[in-house]
Write an enzyme that holds these catalytic residues in place. Structure first.
Site, mmCIF file in Angstrom:
data_model
loop_
_atom_site.group_PDB
_atom_site.id
_atom_site.type_symbol
_atom_site.label_atom_id
_atom_site.label_comp_id
_atom_site.label_asym_id
_atom_site.label_seq_id
_atom_site.Cartn_x
_atom_site.Cartn_y
_atom_site.Cartn_z
ATOM 1 N N CYS A 20 -9.311 24.191 43.161
ATOM 2 C CA CYS A 20 -9.045 25.551 42.686
ATOM 3 C C CYS A 20 -9.352 25.663 41.188
ATOM 4 O O CYS A 20 -8.765 24.939 40.373
ATOM 5 C CB CYS A 20 -7.577 25.871 42.951
ATOM 6 S SG CYS A 20 -7.092 27.508 42.426
ATOM 7 N N GLU A 23 -12.077 35.653 51.824
ATOM 8 C CA GLU A 23 -11.090 35.239 52.841
ATOM 9 C C GLU A 23 -11.350 35.985 54.155
ATOM 10 O O GLU A 23 -11.137 35.450 55.234
ATOM 11 C CB GLU A 23 -9.649 35.494 52.352
ATOM 12 C CG GLU A 23 -9.193 34.610 51.185
ATOM 13 C CD GLU A 23 -8.559 33.277 51.603
ATOM 14 O OE1 GLU A 23 -8.001 33.171 52.703
ATOM 15 O OE2 GLU A 23 -8.646 32.322 50.801
ATOM 16 N N CYS A 48 -15.063 30.082 40.795
ATOM 17 C CA CYS A 48 -13.953 30.283 41.727
ATOM 18 C C CYS A 48 -14.433 29.760 43.078
ATOM 19 O O CYS A 48 -15.584 30.011 43.467
ATOM 20 C CB CYS A 48 -13.612 31.769 41.819
ATOM 21 S SG CYS A 48 -12.434 32.162 43.123
ATOM 22 N N ASP A 51 -6.613 23.767 47.247
ATOM 23 C CA ASP A 51 -7.065 25.059 46.740
ATOM 24 C C ASP A 51 -5.999 26.084 47.112
ATOM 25 O O ASP A 51 -5.120 25.811 47.933
ATOM 26 C CB ASP A 51 -8.417 25.431 47.369
ATOM 27 C CG ASP A 51 -8.962 26.749 46.816
ATOM 28 O OD1 ASP A 51 -8.894 26.940 45.578
ATOM 29 O OD2 ASP A 51 -9.422 27.593 47.595
ATOM 30 N N SER A 52 -6.138 27.271 46.545
ATOM 31 C CA SER A 52 -5.193 28.335 46.885
ATOM 32 C C SER A 52 -5.442 28.879 48.297
ATOM 33 O O SER A 52 -4.615 29.598 48.825
ATOM 34 C CB SER A 52 -5.312 29.459 45.865
ATOM 35 O OG SER A 52 -6.632 29.947 45.852
ATOM 36 N N HIS A 105 -13.933 30.609 45.989
ATOM 37 C CA HIS A 105 -14.281 31.604 47.008
ATOM 38 C C HIS A 105 -15.680 32.189 46.806
ATOM 39 O O HIS A 105 -16.274 32.708 47.745
ATOM 40 C CB HIS A 105 -13.260 32.746 47.000
ATOM 41 C CG HIS A 105 -11.935 32.360 47.568
ATOM 42 N ND1 HIS A 105 -11.076 31.502 46.920
ATOM 43 C CD2 HIS A 105 -11.331 32.703 48.728
ATOM 44 C CE1 HIS A 105 -9.992 31.336 47.661
ATOM 45 N NE2 HIS A 105 -10.109 32.069 48.759
HETATM 46 N N1 DGL Z 1 -9.203 29.335 44.556
HETATM 47 C C1 DGL Z 1 -9.107 30.145 43.392
HETATM 48 C C2 DGL Z 1 -10.032 29.621 42.295
HETATM 49 O O1 DGL Z 1 -10.900 28.808 42.530
HETATM 50 C C3 DGL Z 1 -9.470 31.572 43.653
HETATM 51 C C4 DGL Z 1 -8.591 32.341 44.547
HETATM 52 C C5 DGL Z 1 -7.260 32.728 43.989
HETATM 53 O O2 DGL Z 1 -7.170 33.679 43.190
HETATM 54 O O3 DGL Z 1 -6.339 32.094 44.408
HETATM 55 O O4 DGL Z 1 -9.877 30.047 41.187
#
Ligand code: DGL
Length: 219
Positions: free
Chosen positions: A75, A157, A189, A12-13, A191
Protein backbone atom coordinates in the site's frame (compact mmCIF):
# COMPACT_ATOMS: atom_id res chain seq x y z
CA UNK A 1 10.49 -24.79 8.96
CA UNK A 2 13.77 -23.11 8.01
CA UNK A 3 13.62 -19.35 7.66
CA UNK A 4 14.09 -19.56 3.86
CA UNK A 5 10.92 -21.62 3.57
CA UNK A 6 8.78 -19.03 5.33
CA UNK A 7 6.43 -16.90 3.23
CA UNK A 8 6.83 -13.23 2.37
CA UNK A 9 4.00 -11.18 3.86
CA UNK A 10 2.26 -8.52 1.76
CA UNK A 11 -0.49 -6.17 2.78
CA UNK A 12 -2.61 -3.53 1.13
CA UNK A 13 -5.77 -1.67 2.02
CA UNK A 14 -7.69 -3.84 -0.47
CA UNK A 15 -7.41 -5.77 -3.71
CA UNK A 16 -5.02 -3.30 -5.39
CA UNK A 17 -1.97 -4.86 -3.75
CA UNK A 18 -2.56 -8.03 -5.76
CA UNK A 19 -0.83 -6.10 -8.58
CA UNK A 20 2.26 -6.02 -6.33
CA UNK A 21 1.82 -9.69 -5.42
CA UNK A 22 1.68 -10.61 -9.13
CA UNK A 23 4.84 -8.63 -9.87
CA UNK A 24 6.66 -10.36 -6.99
CA UNK A 25 5.37 -13.81 -7.87
CA UNK A 26 6.52 -13.41 -11.51
CA UNK A 27 10.06 -12.59 -10.39
CA UNK A 28 10.22 -14.99 -7.45
CA UNK A 29 8.19 -18.04 -8.54
CA UNK A 30 9.64 -20.30 -5.85
CA UNK A 31 8.63 -18.07 -2.96
CA UNK A 32 5.50 -18.47 -0.90
CA UNK A 33 3.39 -15.43 -0.11
CA UNK A 34 0.72 -14.54 2.38
CA UNK A 35 -1.47 -11.62 1.33
CA UNK A 36 -3.69 -9.46 3.53
CA UNK A 37 -6.16 -7.10 1.83
CA UNK A 38 -7.86 -4.94 4.46
CA UNK A 39 -11.09 -4.64 2.45
CA UNK A 40 -13.07 -4.04 5.65
CA UNK A 41 -11.36 -0.67 6.16
CA UNK A 42 -10.46 0.46 2.61
CA UNK A 43 -9.83 3.27 1.65
CA UNK A 44 -6.78 4.35 3.63
CA UNK A 45 -6.04 7.30 1.34
CA UNK A 46 -8.69 9.59 2.83
CA UNK A 47 -7.82 8.83 6.47
CA UNK A 48 -5.57 10.61 8.98
CA UNK A 49 -1.91 9.83 9.60
CA UNK A 50 -2.73 8.37 13.05
CA UNK A 51 -5.41 6.06 11.63
CA UNK A 52 -3.29 4.83 8.70
CA UNK A 53 -0.38 4.22 11.08
CA UNK A 54 -2.59 2.21 13.44
CA UNK A 55 -4.08 0.09 10.62
CA UNK A 56 -0.63 -0.48 9.11
CA UNK A 57 0.82 -1.62 12.45
CA UNK A 58 -2.12 -3.96 13.07
CA UNK A 59 -1.73 -5.49 9.61
CA UNK A 60 2.03 -5.88 10.05
CA UNK A 61 1.67 -7.51 13.47
CA UNK A 62 -1.03 -9.85 12.14
CA UNK A 63 1.21 -11.00 9.27
CA UNK A 64 4.24 -11.29 11.57
CA UNK A 65 2.19 -13.56 13.85
CA UNK A 66 1.60 -15.92 10.87
CA UNK A 67 5.37 -16.50 10.56
CA UNK A 68 6.82 -14.51 7.64
CA UNK A 69 10.47 -13.89 6.76
CA UNK A 70 9.94 -10.37 5.40
CA UNK A 71 7.16 -7.85 4.88
CA UNK A 72 6.24 -5.90 1.74
CA UNK A 73 4.06 -2.87 2.43
CA UNK A 74 2.30 -2.85 -0.96
CA UNK A 75 0.00 0.00 0.00
CA UNK A 76 1.50 3.33 -1.10
CA UNK A 77 -0.46 5.23 1.53
CA UNK A 78 0.82 2.98 4.35
CA UNK A 79 4.35 3.12 2.87
CA UNK A 80 4.21 6.91 2.73
CA UNK A 81 2.83 7.42 6.23
CA UNK A 82 3.80 4.44 8.37
CA UNK A 83 7.04 2.81 7.16
CA UNK A 84 9.25 4.13 10.01
CA UNK A 85 6.71 3.04 12.65
CA UNK A 86 6.42 -0.44 11.09
CA UNK A 87 10.22 -0.85 10.87
CA UNK A 88 10.60 0.19 14.50
CA UNK A 89 8.00 -2.29 15.79
CA UNK A 90 8.16 -5.34 13.57
CA UNK A 91 11.74 -6.67 13.81
CA UNK A 92 11.72 -7.99 10.21
CA UNK A 93 13.00 -6.75 6.86
CA UNK A 94 10.36 -4.34 5.57
CA UNK A 95 10.12 -3.08 1.97
CA UNK A 96 7.91 -0.17 0.96
CA UNK A 97 6.92 0.91 -2.55
CA UNK A 98 7.67 4.66 -2.57
CA UNK A 99 11.48 4.58 -2.77
CA UNK A 100 11.57 2.04 -5.64
CA UNK A 101 8.78 3.91 -7.50
CA UNK A 102 10.58 7.24 -7.18
CA UNK A 103 13.94 5.82 -8.28
CA UNK A 104 12.40 4.02 -11.24
CA UNK A 105 10.65 7.22 -12.38
CA UNK A 106 13.95 9.12 -12.48
CA UNK A 107 15.66 6.21 -14.26
CA UNK A 108 12.97 6.22 -16.97
CA UNK A 109 13.01 9.95 -17.79
CA UNK A 110 14.37 10.93 -21.18
CA UNK A 111 15.69 14.33 -20.07
CA UNK A 112 18.11 13.63 -17.22
CA UNK A 113 19.01 17.36 -16.87
CA UNK A 114 15.51 18.44 -15.90
CA UNK A 115 13.20 15.46 -15.63
CA UNK A 116 9.46 16.15 -15.53
CA UNK A 117 7.72 13.60 -13.38
CA UNK A 118 4.04 13.35 -12.51
CA UNK A 119 2.75 11.39 -9.53
CA UNK A 120 -0.84 10.29 -9.05
CA UNK A 121 -1.75 8.85 -5.68
CA UNK A 122 -4.23 9.03 -2.83
CA UNK A 123 -4.79 12.36 -1.08
CA UNK A 124 -2.86 11.16 1.99
CA UNK A 125 0.13 10.05 -0.10
CA UNK A 126 0.17 13.36 -1.98
CA UNK A 127 -0.09 15.36 1.27
CA UNK A 128 2.85 13.42 2.77
CA UNK A 129 5.19 14.47 -0.09
CA UNK A 130 6.84 11.05 0.26
CA UNK A 131 7.11 10.63 -3.53
CA UNK A 132 8.40 14.17 -3.99
CA UNK A 133 11.16 13.45 -1.46
CA UNK A 134 11.99 10.04 -2.98
CA UNK A 135 12.24 11.56 -6.48
CA UNK A 136 14.34 14.49 -5.25
CA UNK A 137 16.74 12.08 -3.53
CA UNK A 138 17.34 10.51 -6.95
CA UNK A 139 17.35 13.79 -8.91
CA UNK A 140 17.65 17.22 -7.32
CA UNK A 141 16.58 18.95 -10.53
CA UNK A 142 13.37 16.98 -11.10
CA UNK A 143 10.19 18.96 -11.64
CA UNK A 144 7.36 17.13 -9.96
CA UNK A 145 3.58 17.56 -10.09
CA UNK A 146 1.45 15.45 -7.77
CA UNK A 147 -2.30 14.88 -8.10
CA UNK A 148 -4.73 13.02 -5.85
CA UNK A 149 -7.24 10.75 -7.64
CA UNK A 150 -9.37 9.32 -4.79
CA UNK A 151 -12.25 8.04 -6.95
CA UNK A 152 -9.87 5.73 -8.82
CA UNK A 153 -9.84 3.45 -5.76
CA UNK A 154 -13.56 2.49 -5.70
CA UNK A 155 -13.58 2.37 -9.53
CA UNK A 156 -10.73 -0.18 -9.43
CA UNK A 157 -12.38 -2.12 -6.59
CA UNK A 158 -15.52 -2.32 -8.80
CA UNK A 159 -13.34 -3.31 -11.78
CA UNK A 160 -14.77 -0.41 -13.85
CA UNK A 161 -11.83 -0.45 -16.22
CA UNK A 162 -13.59 0.59 -19.46
CA UNK A 163 -16.75 2.41 -18.43
CA UNK A 164 -17.33 5.90 -19.87
CA UNK A 165 -17.70 7.22 -16.30
CA UNK A 166 -14.14 6.10 -15.53
CA UNK A 167 -12.84 7.92 -18.62
CA UNK A 168 -14.64 11.14 -17.72
CA UNK A 169 -13.40 11.03 -14.09
CA UNK A 170 -9.86 10.40 -15.37
CA UNK A 171 -10.14 13.31 -17.81
CA UNK A 172 -11.13 15.61 -14.95
CA UNK A 173 -8.44 14.43 -12.50
CA UNK A 174 -5.67 14.43 -15.10
CA UNK A 175 -6.39 17.75 -16.83
CA UNK A 176 -3.64 19.59 -14.91
CA UNK A 177 -1.27 16.66 -15.40
CA UNK A 178 -1.76 16.80 -19.17
CA UNK A 179 -0.92 20.50 -19.15
CA UNK A 180 2.19 19.80 -17.06
CA UNK A 181 3.16 17.26 -19.77
CA UNK A 182 5.32 14.89 -17.74
CA UNK A 183 7.80 12.57 -19.32
CA UNK A 184 6.99 9.88 -16.77
CA UNK A 185 3.90 9.38 -14.62
CA UNK A 186 4.10 7.33 -11.41
CA UNK A 187 1.07 5.18 -10.59
CA UNK A 188 1.52 5.83 -6.87
CA UNK A 189 -1.35 3.70 -5.65
CA UNK A 190 -1.80 -0.06 -5.88
CA UNK A 191 -5.25 0.33 -7.42
CA UNK A 192 -4.16 2.48 -10.35
CA UNK A 193 -2.47 -0.25 -12.46
CA UNK A 194 -5.96 -1.81 -12.70
CA UNK A 195 -6.99 1.41 -14.55
CA UNK A 196 -3.74 1.57 -16.53
CA UNK A 197 -5.39 1.66 -19.98
CA UNK A 198 -7.74 4.51 -19.04
CA UNK A 199 -4.86 6.49 -17.51
CA UNK A 200 -2.56 5.88 -20.49
CA UNK A 201 -5.23 6.93 -23.01
CA UNK A 202 -6.04 10.04 -20.98
CA UNK A 203 -2.48 11.35 -20.60
CA UNK A 204 -1.35 10.19 -24.05
CA UNK A 205 0.77 7.35 -25.34
CA UNK A 206 4.04 9.31 -25.11
CA UNK A 207 3.91 9.48 -21.29
CA UNK A 208 5.71 6.52 -19.69
CA UNK A 209 3.82 4.97 -16.77
CA UNK A 210 5.72 3.67 -13.76
CA UNK A 211 4.05 0.99 -11.67
CA UNK A 212 5.56 1.32 -8.19
CA UNK A 213 4.70 -2.32 -7.42
CA UNK A 214 6.70 -3.51 -10.44
CA UNK A 215 9.58 -1.24 -9.43
CA UNK A 216 9.51 -2.69 -5.89
CA UNK A 217 9.53 -6.25 -7.21
CA UNK A 218 12.52 -5.40 -9.47
CA UNK A 219 14.52 -4.07 -6.52
N1 DGL B 1 -3.85 0.83 -1.52
C1 DGL B 1 -3.82 2.24 -1.40
C2 DGL B 1 -2.49 2.80 -1.90
O1 DGL B 1 -1.73 2.13 -2.56
C3 DGL B 1 -4.92 2.91 -2.16
C4 DGL B 1 -6.30 2.66 -1.72
C5 DGL B 1 -6.72 3.32 -0.45
O2 DGL B 1 -7.00 4.54 -0.44
O3 DGL B 1 -6.79 2.60 0.49
O4 DGL B 1 -2.23 3.94 -1.63
Amino acid sequence: MGNAQLPIGIFDSGVGGLTVYRALHNRLPNEHFVYLGDTARVPYGTKSLATVERYALENSQFLASRGIKMLVVACNTASALALPAIRERIGLDVAGVIGPGGRKAVEMTRDKESPRIGVIATEATVASDAYLEAIRRASESAEVLQAGCPLFVPLAEENWTREPETFSIAAKYLEGMKQFAPDVLVLGCTHYPILRDVIQQTVGENVKLVDSGEATADE
